[in-house]
Design a protein around this motif. Sequence first.
Motif, mmCIF file in Angstrom:
data_model
loop_
_atom_site.group_PDB
_atom_site.id
_atom_site.type_symbol
_atom_site.label_atom_id
_atom_site.label_comp_id
_atom_site.label_asym_id
_atom_site.label_seq_id
_atom_site.Cartn_x
_atom_site.Cartn_y
_atom_site.Cartn_z
ATOM 1 N N LYS A 178 4.186 -8.334 4.339
ATOM 2 C CA LYS A 178 2.836 -7.807 4.083
ATOM 3 C C LYS A 178 2.070 -8.879 3.319
ATOM 4 O O LYS A 178 2.089 -8.944 2.089
ATOM 5 C CB LYS A 178 2.916 -6.486 3.310
ATOM 6 N N TYR B 127 -3.557 -10.237 8.182
ATOM 7 C CA TYR B 127 -4.753 -9.408 8.332
ATOM 8 C C TYR B 127 -5.962 -10.280 8.639
ATOM 9 O O TYR B 127 -6.814 -9.894 9.444
ATOM 10 C CB TYR B 127 -4.954 -8.549 7.071
ATOM 11 N N GLN C 149 -3.114 -1.722 11.383
ATOM 12 C CA GLN C 149 -2.875 -0.841 10.230
ATOM 13 C C GLN C 149 -1.819 0.212 10.544
ATOM 14 O O GLN C 149 -1.558 1.083 9.724
ATOM 15 C CB GLN C 149 -4.168 -0.122 9.809
ATOM 16 N N TYR D 258 -4.421 5.969 -3.652
ATOM 17 C CA TYR D 258 -3.783 4.833 -2.973
ATOM 18 C C TYR D 258 -3.434 3.781 -4.023
ATOM 19 O O TYR D 258 -4.252 3.455 -4.883
ATOM 20 C CB TYR D 258 -4.768 4.276 -1.946
ATOM 21 N N THR E 227 0.642 4.029 6.274
ATOM 22 C CA THR E 227 0.369 4.655 4.978
ATOM 23 C C THR E 227 -1.082 5.078 4.870
ATOM 24 O O THR E 227 -1.390 6.217 4.516
ATOM 25 C CB THR E 227 0.709 3.670 3.842
ATOM 26 N N ALA E 228 -1.983 4.154 5.180
ATOM 27 C CA ALA E 228 -3.407 4.451 5.018
ATOM 28 C C ALA E 228 -3.862 5.484 6.039
ATOM 29 O O ALA E 228 -4.674 6.354 5.744
ATOM 30 C CB ALA E 228 -4.225 3.172 5.155
ATOM 31 N N ARG F 143 -2.328 -0.078 -4.799
ATOM 32 C CA ARG F 143 -2.352 -1.394 -4.174
ATOM 33 C C ARG F 143 -1.766 -2.456 -5.129
ATOM 34 O O ARG F 143 -2.452 -2.953 -6.018
ATOM 35 C CB ARG F 143 -3.801 -1.742 -3.808
ATOM 36 N N TYR G 102 -7.551 6.716 6.429
ATOM 37 C CA TYR G 102 -8.210 5.497 6.912
ATOM 38 C C TYR G 102 -9.139 5.769 8.098
ATOM 39 O O TYR G 102 -10.214 5.211 8.193
ATOM 40 C CB TYR G 102 -7.128 4.482 7.307
ATOM 41 N N GLY H 176 0.850 -1.183 0.000
ATOM 42 C CA GLY H 176 0.000 0.000 0.000
ATOM 43 C C GLY H 176 0.882 1.228 0.000
ATOM 44 O O GLY H 176 1.757 1.354 0.853
HETATM 45 C C1 COI Z 1 -1.578 0.581 4.589
HETATM 46 O O1 COI Z 1 -1.392 1.446 5.448
HETATM 47 O O2 COI Z 1 -1.287 0.731 3.398
HETATM 48 C C2 COI Z 1 -2.144 -0.683 4.951
HETATM 49 O O3 COI Z 1 -1.657 -1.668 4.526
HETATM 50 C C3 COI Z 1 -3.373 -0.704 5.706
HETATM 51 C C4 COI Z 1 -4.395 -1.427 4.905
HETATM 52 C C5 COI Z 1 -4.389 -2.865 5.295
HETATM 53 C C6 COI Z 1 -5.714 -0.802 5.011
#
Ligand code: COI
Length: 353
Positions: A193, A198, A232, A133, A299-300, A135, A165, A68
């Motif tokens: 990761k 999760y 997170q 974002y 990050t989120a 992914r 987030y 992410g």
């Molecule tokens: C991120 O901060 O990028 C994360 O991986 C959190 C995400 C699982 C929502």
Amino acid sequence: MKIKPVKNSRLAEVDYTNLGFGDYFSDHMVTCEFSDGAWGEPSIVPFSSIELSPAALALHYGQTVFEGLKAFRGTVDHKVRLFRVDRNAARITVSCTRLCIPAPDESLVIESIKQLVMLDQDWAPSRRGEALYVRPVLIATEPHLAVRPASQYRLLIFTSPVCEYFAQAKSPLYLKAEERYTRAPHGGTGYAKTASNYSVTLRPMNDSVEDGFDQILWLDGQEHRYVEEAGQMNMFFRLGDSVVTPDLSGTILPGVTRESVLTLLADMGVTATERRLSMDELFQAQNEGELYEAFGAGTASVVVPIGRIRYQDDDLCFPEDQPGNLCPKLYDMILGIQHGELEDRHSWMIALE
Ligand code: COI
């Protein structure tokens, strides 16, 4: 890179006044396949569902890795730039190694992300704190039932215009320090990761939300006494005259925002240590009036203040709006750099051209 553009963009369907986290997916995605022992050429195609065998190994044994990261629109020049994509590409390699996935070249990942974000840059929001974002996800696609590393994989990269987030949180977060469940044991996959880190959190998270908490604070798997991370987010505490964050012992994610916060604290002349930190030490510091602040970084979520942490039957409490609080300063510094308002002293922002 081969690009097959969409015929009609879906951009007009996005409600930019009310972005959630992960509600929208932009027009294109990167796709790249691994077979016969090598990664092929990536290409960019319209974002769509993918065809996957029900026997694909990723679905059964969780051989997957994801990332992410974010691209931001400059407040002044409106140009879109990526934040520290090189760090996320490097973490893909580390995660892939742990999951027995052949890691794609980091330069292939970075270039693919740049091309994708360049193509869909109109999707990047312009409000402060909001971002496009990115992914990346790698999955084992080989249809098989033996528990062994697959021989075929797919790398997909897509983007999503997002708000922060925890943007909906009305006040600093209330965490439950988890004593029953464990996120990651020593020797496990905690630092990678990967999906299973999760999925193991879903049941405990659901239970804790039902009990009125916003999130879980994960503790070590052996004694449930030492602080790990908040799922997170990596965790930071200001106690005494320094900041402490749990060290990267292999059970927590080496966050890119964590790393950036440590650098910014050093820039600010604040002493920050990475070490083991027990709940007992935090309660002792609270009793001595030496515990001032807690915040999460990811990050989120960027950086978010923690208001309270429940452990056993007691709460650690962190008063809001204290003049010395670092979280709001760090938030402004990080967003300032990300949106091009502050000097990018560490060359974290990466232009798309
Ligand atoms: C991120 O901060 O990028 C994360 O991986 C959190 C995400 C699982 C929502």
